[in-house]
Design a protein around this motif. Structure first.
Motif, short mmCIF file in Angstrom:
data_model
loop_
_atom_site.label_atom_id
_atom_site.label_comp_id
_atom_site.label_asym_id
_atom_site.label_seq_id
_atom_site.Cartn_x
_atom_site.Cartn_y
_atom_site.Cartn_z
N LEU A 142 11.09 -0.01 -0.93
CA LEU A 142 12.23 -2.06 -1.19
C LEU A 142 12.58 -2.93 -0.57
O LEU A 142 12.70 -4.20 -0.79
CB LEU A 142 12.61 -1.32 -2.36
N GLU A 143 13.38 -1.84 -0.25
CA GLU A 143 14.33 -2.47 1.17
C GLU A 143 13.52 -3.52 2.26
O GLU A 143 13.90 -5.36 3.02
CB GLU A 143 15.21 -2.27 2.38
N ARG A 144 12.31 -3.00 3.00
CA ARG A 144 11.16 -2.80 3.95
C ARG A 144 10.71 -4.42 3.19
O ARG A 144 10.47 -5.79 3.24
CB ARG A 144 10.41 -2.67 4.52
N SER A 177 0.77 -1.33 -0.01
CA SER A 177 -0.05 0.06 0.14
C SER A 177 1.31 1.24 0.31
O SER A 177 0.51 2.64 -0.86
CB SER A 177 -0.67 0.19 1.07
N GLU A 178 1.74 0.95 0.96
CA GLU A 178 3.05 2.47 1.13
C GLU A 178 3.75 2.90 -0.54
O GLU A 178 4.21 4.04 -0.76
CB GLU A 178 3.69 1.54 1.88
N LEU A 179 3.91 1.28 -0.45
CA LEU A 179 4.37 1.54 -2.56
C LEU A 179 3.47 2.12 -3.34
O LEU A 179 3.65 3.11 -4.81
CB LEU A 179 5.11 -0.03 -2.91
N GLU A 180 2.23 2.08 -3.75
CA GLU A 180 1.38 2.04 -4.11
C GLU A 180 1.02 3.86 -4.51
O GLU A 180 1.47 4.91 -4.70
CB GLU A 180 0.48 1.68 -3.73
N GLN A 181 1.09 4.84 -2.88
CA GLN A 181 0.78 5.46 -3.19
C GLN A 181 2.07 6.98 -3.37
O GLN A 181 1.68 7.11 -3.40
CB GLN A 181 1.25 5.54 -1.65
N GLU A 182 3.44 5.64 -3.36
CA GLU A 182 4.51 6.33 -3.75
C GLU A 182 4.61 6.61 -5.46
O GLU A 182 5.00 7.58 -5.79
CB GLU A 182 6.13 5.94 -3.22
N ALA A 183 3.92 5.75 -5.75
CA ALA A 183 3.25 5.66 -7.32
C ALA A 183 2.76 6.72 -7.49
O ALA A 183 3.11 6.60 -9.14
CB ALA A 183 3.54 3.93 -7.46
N GLU A 222 3.54 12.86 -8.44
CA GLU A 222 3.95 12.61 -9.39
C GLU A 222 5.75 12.33 -9.33
O GLU A 222 6.21 12.47 -9.91
CB GLU A 222 3.67 13.94 -10.00
N GLN A 223 6.08 12.76 -8.38
CA GLN A 223 7.87 12.68 -8.11
C GLN A 223 7.74 11.82 -6.52
O GLN A 223 7.86 12.44 -5.34
CB GLN A 223 7.88 14.00 -7.55
N PRO A 224 7.90 10.73 -7.34
CA PRO A 224 7.90 10.27 -5.11
C PRO A 224 9.72 10.17 -4.65
O PRO A 224 10.01 10.85 -5.40
CB PRO A 224 7.66 8.48 -6.10
N ASP A 225 8.90 9.99 -3.34
CA ASP A 225 10.36 10.57 -2.08
C ASP A 225 10.95 8.52 -2.42
O ASP A 225 11.06 8.17 -2.00
CB ASP A 225 10.05 10.37 -1.08
N ARG A 226 12.18 9.12 -3.32
CA ARG A 226 13.52 8.64 -4.20
C ARG A 226 13.70 7.53 -2.65
O ARG A 226 13.69 6.52 -2.45
CB ARG A 226 14.23 8.61 -4.80
N GLY A 227 14.37 8.09 -1.48
CA GLY A 227 14.59 7.76 -0.30
C GLY A 227 13.75 6.58 0.38
O GLY A 227 14.57 6.09 1.29
N TRP A 228 12.66 7.20 0.69
CA TRP A 228 11.54 6.81 1.04
C TRP A 228 11.27 5.23 0.00
O TRP A 228 10.88 3.87 0.90
CB TRP A 228 9.90 7.43 0.98
N VAL A 229 11.07 5.31 -1.14
CA VAL A 229 11.03 4.40 -1.78
C VAL A 229 11.70 2.78 -2.17
O VAL A 229 11.67 1.89 -1.32
CB VAL A 229 10.99 5.08 -3.50
N ARG A 230 13.29 3.22 -1.42
CA ARG A 230 14.13 3.02 -1.46
C ARG A 230 14.33 2.19 -0.37
O ARG A 230 14.35 1.30 0.34
CB ARG A 230 15.98 3.52 -1.53
N GLY A 260 15.56 -0.10 -6.99
CA GLY A 260 16.72 0.02 -6.24
C GLY A 260 17.76 0.45 -6.92
O GLY A 260 18.01 2.18 -6.70
N GLN A 261 18.86 0.26 -7.67
CA GLN A 261 19.60 0.43 -8.21
C GLN A 261 19.64 1.61 -8.78
O GLN A 261 20.73 3.11 -8.64
CB GLN A 261 20.01 -0.67 -9.03
N GLY A 262 18.42 1.81 -9.58
CA GLY A 262 17.50 2.95 -10.54
C GLY A 262 17.98 3.87 -10.19
O GLY A 262 17.80 5.39 -10.07
N LEU A 263 17.23 4.05 -8.46
CA LEU A 263 16.97 5.58 -7.53
C LEU A 263 18.01 6.06 -7.37
O LEU A 263 18.21 7.14 -6.49
CB LEU A 263 16.46 4.56 -6.38
N ALA A 264 19.53 5.30 -7.28
CA ALA A 264 20.84 5.57 -6.45
C ALA A 264 20.94 7.38 -6.93
O ALA A 264 20.76 7.26 -8.27
CB ALA A 264 22.27 5.00 -6.64
#
Length: 82
Positions: A49-51, A29-35, A38-46, A78-82
């Motif tokens: 993904l780790e969780r 659900s949290e991943l969907e909220q970020e998706a 318009e501009q997902p928080d990259r740090g939060w997405v990483r 996740g590598q693409g978010l770095a």
């Protein structure tokens, strides 16, 4: 693409014992909220993904191969978010 990972995690969660399913649903659900942003928080997405990957590490033995494939996808994204 992030929404695809969210749905995959949700579907995987439906395969684990019922007492573990809620944790998968929460991360999905949290991943969907970020998706949806318009501009997902990259740090939060990483972090999400780790969780998700950590949940997959504890997958039941009969789901280990599927969990490995999902973790690889999470790593690549996740590598693409770095």
């Amino acid at each position: 693409m992030l929404a695809v990972f969210a749905e995959a995690l949700r579907e995987f969660g439906r395969l684990v014992p019922e007492d573990q399913q809620r944790r998968y649903e929460m991360v999905a659900s949290e991943l969907e909220q970020e998706a949806a942003k318009e501009q997902p928080d990259r740090g939060w997405v990483r972090s999400l993904l780790e969780r998700g990957k950590n949940l997959l590490v504890g997958a039941p033995a009969n789901l280990q191969h599927l969990a490995q494939v999902a973790k690889i996808g999470f790593d690549l994204y996740g590598q693409g978010l770095a």
